[in-house]
Design an enzyme around this catalytic site. Sequence first.
Site, short mmCIF file in Angstrom:
data_model
loop_
_atom_site.label_atom_id
_atom_site.label_comp_id
_atom_site.label_asym_id
_atom_site.label_seq_id
_atom_site.Cartn_x
_atom_site.Cartn_y
_atom_site.Cartn_z
N TRP A 154 40.60 31.90 42.65
CA TRP A 154 39.70 32.06 41.44
C TRP A 154 40.55 31.93 40.12
CZ3 TRP A 154 41.66 36.21 39.41
CH2 TRP A 154 42.22 37.24 40.39
N ASN A 155 41.86 32.28 40.23
CA ASN A 155 42.67 32.40 38.87
C ASN A 155 42.73 31.20 37.92
OD1 ASN A 155 44.40 31.43 40.78
ND2 ASN A 155 46.11 32.64 39.94
N LYS A 178 36.88 23.34 48.74
CA LYS A 178 36.17 24.47 48.68
C LYS A 178 36.67 25.45 47.81
CE LYS A 178 35.85 28.52 50.37
NZ LYS A 178 35.47 29.56 49.18
N PRO A 179 36.14 25.41 46.48
CA PRO A 179 36.36 26.49 45.59
C PRO A 179 36.12 27.61 45.84
CG PRO A 179 34.37 25.24 44.82
CD PRO A 179 34.81 24.81 46.17
N GLY A 228 45.96 30.46 47.60
CA GLY A 228 45.24 31.99 47.71
C GLY A 228 46.39 33.05 48.33
N SER A 229 45.56 33.93 48.86
CA SER A 229 46.67 35.28 49.20
C SER A 229 47.27 34.84 50.36
CB SER A 229 45.54 36.58 49.38
OG SER A 229 44.81 36.13 50.49
N GLU A 250 50.08 27.53 49.49
CA GLU A 250 50.58 28.32 47.99
C GLU A 250 50.08 29.52 47.96
OE1 GLU A 250 52.59 26.73 46.20
OE2 GLU A 250 52.61 24.68 47.17
N LEU A 251 50.93 30.62 48.39
CA LEU A 251 50.29 32.17 48.49
C LEU A 251 50.87 32.84 47.51
CD1 LEU A 251 51.10 31.99 52.43
CD2 LEU A 251 48.84 31.08 50.93
N CYS A 284 49.86 33.44 39.81
CA CYS A 284 50.69 33.85 41.01
C CYS A 284 52.22 33.74 40.53
CB CYS A 284 50.39 32.46 42.10
SG CYS A 284 50.69 31.15 41.57
N GLU A 382 51.80 42.67 45.33
CA GLU A 382 51.17 41.59 44.24
C GLU A 382 50.02 42.74 43.46
OE1 GLU A 382 49.00 38.28 45.05
OE2 GLU A 382 50.47 37.17 43.66
P1 NAD Z 1 41.75 34.67 48.74
O1 NAD Z 1 43.24 34.32 49.98
O2 NAD Z 1 41.38 35.85 49.11
O3 NAD Z 1 40.78 33.33 48.83
C1 NAD Z 1 41.39 31.87 48.41
C2 NAD Z 1 40.47 31.15 49.24
O4 NAD Z 1 40.41 31.06 50.56
C3 NAD Z 1 38.91 31.34 48.63
O5 NAD Z 1 38.43 30.06 48.20
C4 NAD Z 1 38.35 31.93 49.83
O6 NAD Z 1 36.83 31.70 49.86
C5 NAD Z 1 38.99 31.31 50.98
N1 NAD Z 1 38.97 31.89 52.20
C6 NAD Z 1 38.74 33.01 52.45
N2 NAD Z 1 38.67 33.32 53.99
C7 NAD Z 1 39.10 32.18 54.46
C8 NAD Z 1 39.42 31.78 55.67
N3 NAD Z 1 39.22 32.49 56.81
N4 NAD Z 1 39.62 30.48 56.00
C9 NAD Z 1 39.49 29.46 54.79
N5 NAD Z 1 39.60 29.78 53.73
C10 NAD Z 1 39.21 31.27 53.40
O7 NAD Z 1 42.63 34.65 47.29
P2 NAD Z 1 42.26 34.73 45.94
O8 NAD Z 1 41.95 36.09 45.96
O9 NAD Z 1 41.21 33.81 45.67
O10 NAD Z 1 43.41 34.34 44.95
C11 NAD Z 1 44.51 35.06 44.75
C12 NAD Z 1 45.66 34.97 45.50
O11 NAD Z 1 46.11 33.55 45.35
C13 NAD Z 1 46.82 35.80 45.02
O12 NAD Z 1 47.40 36.27 46.04
C14 NAD Z 1 47.63 34.70 44.24
O13 NAD Z 1 49.09 34.88 44.16
C15 NAD Z 1 47.44 33.46 45.01
N6 NAD Z 1 47.72 32.24 44.35
C16 NAD Z 1 48.62 31.57 44.54
C17 NAD Z 1 49.13 30.45 43.90
C18 NAD Z 1 50.35 29.63 44.19
O14 NAD Z 1 50.27 28.35 43.65
N7 NAD Z 1 51.12 30.08 45.15
C19 NAD Z 1 48.44 30.03 42.82
C20 NAD Z 1 47.29 30.75 42.57
C21 NAD Z 1 46.86 31.94 43.12
#
Ligand code: NAD
Length: 515
Positions: A154-155, A178-179, A228-229, A250-251, A284, A382
């Site tokens: 979401w960021n 899938k946003p 994501g995370s 990308e975490l 991130c 983080e």
């Molecule tokens: P998140 O992991 O909670 O969610 C990311 C996405 O995954 C969402 O769309 C969510 O609906 C989906 N999701 C959740 N469970 C799932 C599953 N079991 N299978 C498939 N998809 C699933 O992360 P967030 O809170 O949206 O984003 C913040 C995190 O993203 C932070 O840790 C940040 O550092 C990281 N991030 C990393 C980068 C990078 O380039 N390394 C860039 C931006 C954000």
Amino acid sequence: MATVEQEAPERNGIIQDAGAIPVENPATGEIIATVPDLSPEQVAEMAAKGRAAQPEWEAYGFDGRARVMLRAQKWVMDNAPKIVETICAETGKTFEDAELAEIGYAGAAFGFWAKDGPGYLADERIKSSQVLVKGKKLILRYRPLGLIGVIGPWNYPLTNSFGDCIPALMAGNSVIMKPSEITPLTSLLLAEGLRECGLPENVLQIATGRGATGAALIEHVDMIMFTGSTKTGRKVAEAAAKRLIPASLELGGKDPMIVLADADVERAANFATYYSMQNAGQTCISIERVYVEEPLYDEFVAKVSEKVRELRVGKPEGPGSVEVGAITFPPQMEIIKDHVADAVQKGARVLTGGNQTAGAGRFFEPTVLVDVDHTMKCMTEETFGPTLPIMKVSDADEAVRLANDSVYGLGASVFSRDTERGEAVARRVQAGAANVNDAMINYTVLELPMGGAKSSGLGSRHGAGGIRKYCSQQAIVVTPKLAMKKELFMYPYKSRTSKALAGLFRFLYGRGQRD
Ligand code: NAD
């Protein structure tokens, strides 16, 4: 000491109705839209449509696809005010954070992949030292994988969520994005734009939904690009491994900044302030912790505190209104507060900020923490908020040791007037990218790979690898038509040719002395 990986919070805040997802403006608390929460069956239907649409899109060729991407570049510029408004409404970020880091990125990325993508994916003529293929044509080619799933956070709804669709499409794939359920509106708007620019129906589809929709998507695609995370990233990797499909991850990060004693302190303080607070710290590759060599520590802390104190936080009202916008994801506020409270309870001092602001919207005061160490969450997990913990170190070795004392390894920065020394220190930091006398800027260099070391990810976006990952490689060997009827080593085996072949290997590989 060992560091711990942040647990991603459960999404329990604003979501109640299982069939529809309300989208909140975090700067006001208002619900601004509702989007469908797609079921696994609906995702399967989308996948079938995406697969059916892909061959025609592949047949457009690089030129045809580039034309659509270049139109999209102009579409983004023409529609920038509407896109910025959408991004700001669903994230609560400032006009500047949306314009600079999202519109600026999208404009560059559509152009970059349209122009440089074909070069990265062009057939490569390979030369070989293998005598058995002398005279043959050797080609390495890249072919699109087919249907790509992109799952985003979401960021940055445009930059590191929708942005990953661009090279996947340019490579000739169809894509289902899938946003994040928190910020789905930007992707829907961009998909509308691409349709307007001539992208054929179903080549790009947006699957709105929560985690379960993302999990369903992995079951149908040929490759998954996830941002994501780290916690969710592991689940995605496991699901991809079960299907034996590639996953690019990308975490999370905990990026360190190292300030050496000979640094330009004014520049270092400006960069620490901006890159820790930009996007309210929800990047991130934000600067999440700083290590300063002792001789410069007091001056650096004084300058950073003064600069952070001057920042305006609150509801963005257009350009130039505030520096620090909202905390987008409700549970993130609890993590930020917890990290500050944990640090204070263990002996840290808050020099400025430290609290959630009162009133409507979700904001946290820009915060500077000192007297911190690695027993505190703010230095090891983080935070993803507008906080900057600063730690005094005795020398560069201690700074590097502490910088590397983390499960994460996304980005890093080193400040020194001696650029050779700065680069030498940067090379010792375990991170996917390290900037000397700068921070975060590597993300804008689309020719360079951007990816994490350690638990910050697998694979990378940008550069040659950032588009080749959406393809499979195919090796092609073409023998000219005037070739012999059979090769010398074929049946029947004869003593003379077998010995000649053995002699050839000794001649080729056996010359010289063993040392
Ligand atoms: P998140 O992991 O909670 O969610 C990311 C996405 O995954 C969402 O769309 C969510 O609906 C989906 N999701 C959740 N469970 C799932 C599953 N079991 N299978 C498939 N998809 C699933 O992360 P967030 O809170 O949206 O984003 C913040 C995190 O993203 C932070 O840790 C940040 O550092 C990281 N991030 C990393 C980068 C990078 O380039 N390394 C860039 C931006 C954000």
